[in-house]
Design an enzyme around this catalytic site. Structure first.
Site: not given
Ligand SMILES: Nc1ncnc2c1ncn2[C@@H]1O[C@H](COP(=O)(O)OP(=O)(O)O)[C@@H](O)[C@H]1O
Ligand SMILES: CC(=O)OP(=O)(O)O
Ligand SMILES: [Mg+2]
Length: 401
Positions: A10, A94, A183, A244, A387
Site C-alpha cells: 500500500n 493498492r 477508500h 485536506r 485494507e
C-alpha cells in the site's frame, strides 16, 4: 508445493505499508511501514509476526519508493520470507485511482500500467507512488503476477445522479471530470463486515460507512452496492481530513488566485496539505487535538467542531440518499479509536434512531462491535477496516488455480 502467500503493498505519497499473508488461513507472516520517504528522517518498522520476533526499526534517509521497497525486501529476507520464496503466489498493490475503467482487481500488464499512468493528473499524490511500487516489485519478481486492487472500484456502481457534477456535460466528459470516490476497498470490506455483525447478508442491509483516517470519506451502501460517496474526482472532496479541506466553494480557488495572488500549485498544496485539521489548529492527529481540548485550547475545539459538523452533514445526507438505514459503521484510525468523535457525531440524532451507549462506546478492541443502545432502531458500530487483508483476498482469488 503450491504457492499460497501474498505480499500486499500500500504505497502512499510518502509511505509504504506492507503485509505478507498466508492465504490458507489469512494469517499474517510479517508487516511493516516505511514512512517519511524522501526525507532525511525516513523510518522503516518491520514486524516478523511468523517467528514471533521483536519489531525492528531502521532510520536514515530512504530516497524514494524504489529504495523503500528494496529495503522492505531486505527485511523480509532476514526472516527467511524474502521475495525469492517459491511460496509467494502474487504481489497485490493498492492503486488509488483506477478511473471508470477498472471495476475489478486486475492482473497488471503493459496496458494496465499505461492506464494507471494516464490517471496521474487526477491522483498526483497517489498514482505515481503506486506505479513505482509496481515497477520495483516487478523488477524483483518478473515471473509473479502483480495485481492492482483499485480504491475506486467499489464506487463504480454509483448511479450517474451521484457520480456526475452539474457542469457542462461535454467539457466534463472531454476531461473525464466526474466523481470516482476512494477508500473503496475499505468501504467494501467494512460494509460486508457490518452486515455480518448484524447476522445478515450484505444484500439485506443499507449501511453508512464512515472511514475516518488521515484521509477520510463517507459512503452510502445500499444492499452491498455503493450508491454515493464523499470523495470525488480526487480525494480532496467531502469530509474535513487531517490535512485536506474537503468541501469548499470552488470559487475559493478563483478568489485566492485573483485576490490572494496565489498560483494554482500553491492553492493545490494549501487545500491538500495545509488545510483540514492541520490548517485549522496546527495538529492533524486526533489524539493531540483531544488532549488540547481537555486543556481548554479554543482553536483545537473549533477544529474539532468543524470536523464533526461536516461529518454530521454527510450522515444526514446519506440517510436521505438511502431512505432506510440499518447501520452506521465507524472505521479507520479515528473512527476505530476516537470515542469522542463517535459520540459527538451521533449527538442529537435520536429522532433518526441514532445513538451511542456511553459504556459500549468507551470499550476498546480489535473486533467489530455495536455501540448503540440495546433495541436501537439503527445499529451504530465500530468495525475495524483491513485494507491489506481485502487486497490479499482479492489478489489471491484472481491468481490461484
Ligand atoms: N487512539 C487514537 N485516538 C484518536 N485518534 C487516533 C488514535 N489512533 C489513531 N488516531 C488517528 O488516526 C489517524 C490515522 O488513521 P489511519 O487510518 O491509520 O490513516 P491513514 O491510513 O490515512 O494513514 C491519525 O492521524 C490519528 O488522528
Ligand atoms: C485516497 C486517500 O485519501 O487515501 P489515504 O487516506 O491513504 O491518503
Ligand atoms: Mg488509510
Amino acid at each position: 508445493m503450491t504457492a499460497t502467500r501474498v505480499l500486499v503493498l500500500n504505497s502512499g505519497s510518502s509511505s509504504v505499508k506492507y503485509q505478507l499473508l498466508d492465504m490458507r488461513d489469512s494469517s499474517r507472516l510479517a508487516n511493516g511501514l516505511v514512512e517519511r520517504i524522501g526525507e532525511q528522517s525516513s523510518r522503516l518498522k518491520h514486524t516478523p509476526l511468523a517467528t514471533g520476533g521483536e519489531s525492528r526499526e531502521r532510520t536514515g534517509p530512504i530516497a524514494d519508493h524504489d529504495a523503500a521497497l528494496k529495503a522492505v525486501a531486505e527485511e523480509l529476507a532476514k526472516d527467511g520470507l524474502g521475495l525469492d520464496s517459491p511460496e509467494l503466489a502474487a504481489i497485490g498493490h493498492r492503486v488509488v485511482h483506477g478511473g471508470k475503467h477498472f471495476t475489478q482487481p486486475t492482473v497488471i500488464d503493459g496496458a494496465v500500467l499505461a492506464e494507471i499512468e494516464r490517471l496521474i493528473p487526477v491522483a498526483p499524490l497517489h498514482n505515481p507512488a503506486n506505479l513505482t511500487g509496481i515497477r520495483t516489485a516487478t523488477a524483483l519478481r518478473p515471473d509473479l503476477p502483480q495485481v492492482a486492487v483499485f480504491d475506486t472500484a467499489f464506487h463504480t456502481t454509483m448511479p450517474e445522479a451521484a457520480a456526475r457534477y452539474a457542469i457542462d456535460v461535454e467539457t466534463a466528459d472531454a476531461h473525464r471530470v466526474r466523481r470516482y470516490g476512494f477508500h473503496g476497498t475499505s468501504h467494501a470490506y467494512v460494509s460486508r463486515a457490518t452486515a455480518k455483525l448484524l447476522g445478515k447478508a450484505p444484500e439485506e442491509v443499507n449501511v453508512i460507512v464512515l472511514h475516518l483516517g488521515n484521509g477520510a470519506s463517507a459512503s452510502a451502501v445500499e444492499k452491498g452496492r455503493c450508491v454515493d460517496t464523499s470523495m470525488g474526482l480526487t480525494p480532496l472532496e467531502g469530509l474535513v481530513m487531517g490535512t485536506r479541506s474537503g468541501d469548499t466553494d470552488p470559487a475559493v480557488i478563483f478568489h485566492l488566485a485573483r485576490v490572494g495572488e496565489m498560483s494554482i500549485d500553491e492553492i493545490d498544496t494549501l487545500l491538500n496539505k495545509k488545510s483540514g485539521l492541520v490548517g485549522l489548529c496546527g495538529d492533524n492527529d486526533m489524539r493531540e487535538i483531544r488532549r488540547r481540548i481537555d486543556e481548554g485550547d479554543e482553536r483545537a475545539k473549533l477544529a474539532f467542531d468543524i470536523y464533526i459538523h461536516r461529518l454530521k452533514k454527510y450522515i444526514g445526507a446519506y440517510y436521505a440518499v438511502l431512505g432506510h438505514v440499518d447501520a452506521v459503521a465507524f472505521t479507520a484510525g479515528v473512527g476505530e479509536n476516537a470515542a469522542p468523535v463517535r459520540e459527538a457525531a451521533m449527538a442529537g440524532l435520536g429522532s433518526l434512531g441514532l445513538a451511542v451507549d456511553d459504556g459500549l462506546n468507551a470499550v476498546r478492541g480489535d473486533e467489530p462491535r455495536l455501540i448503540s443502545p440495546a433495541g436501537a432502531r439503527v445499529a451504530v458500530a465500530v468495525v475495524p477496516t483491513d485494507e491489506e487483508l481485502e487486497i490479499a483476498t482479492q489478489t489471491y482469488a484472481l491468481v490461484k488455480r
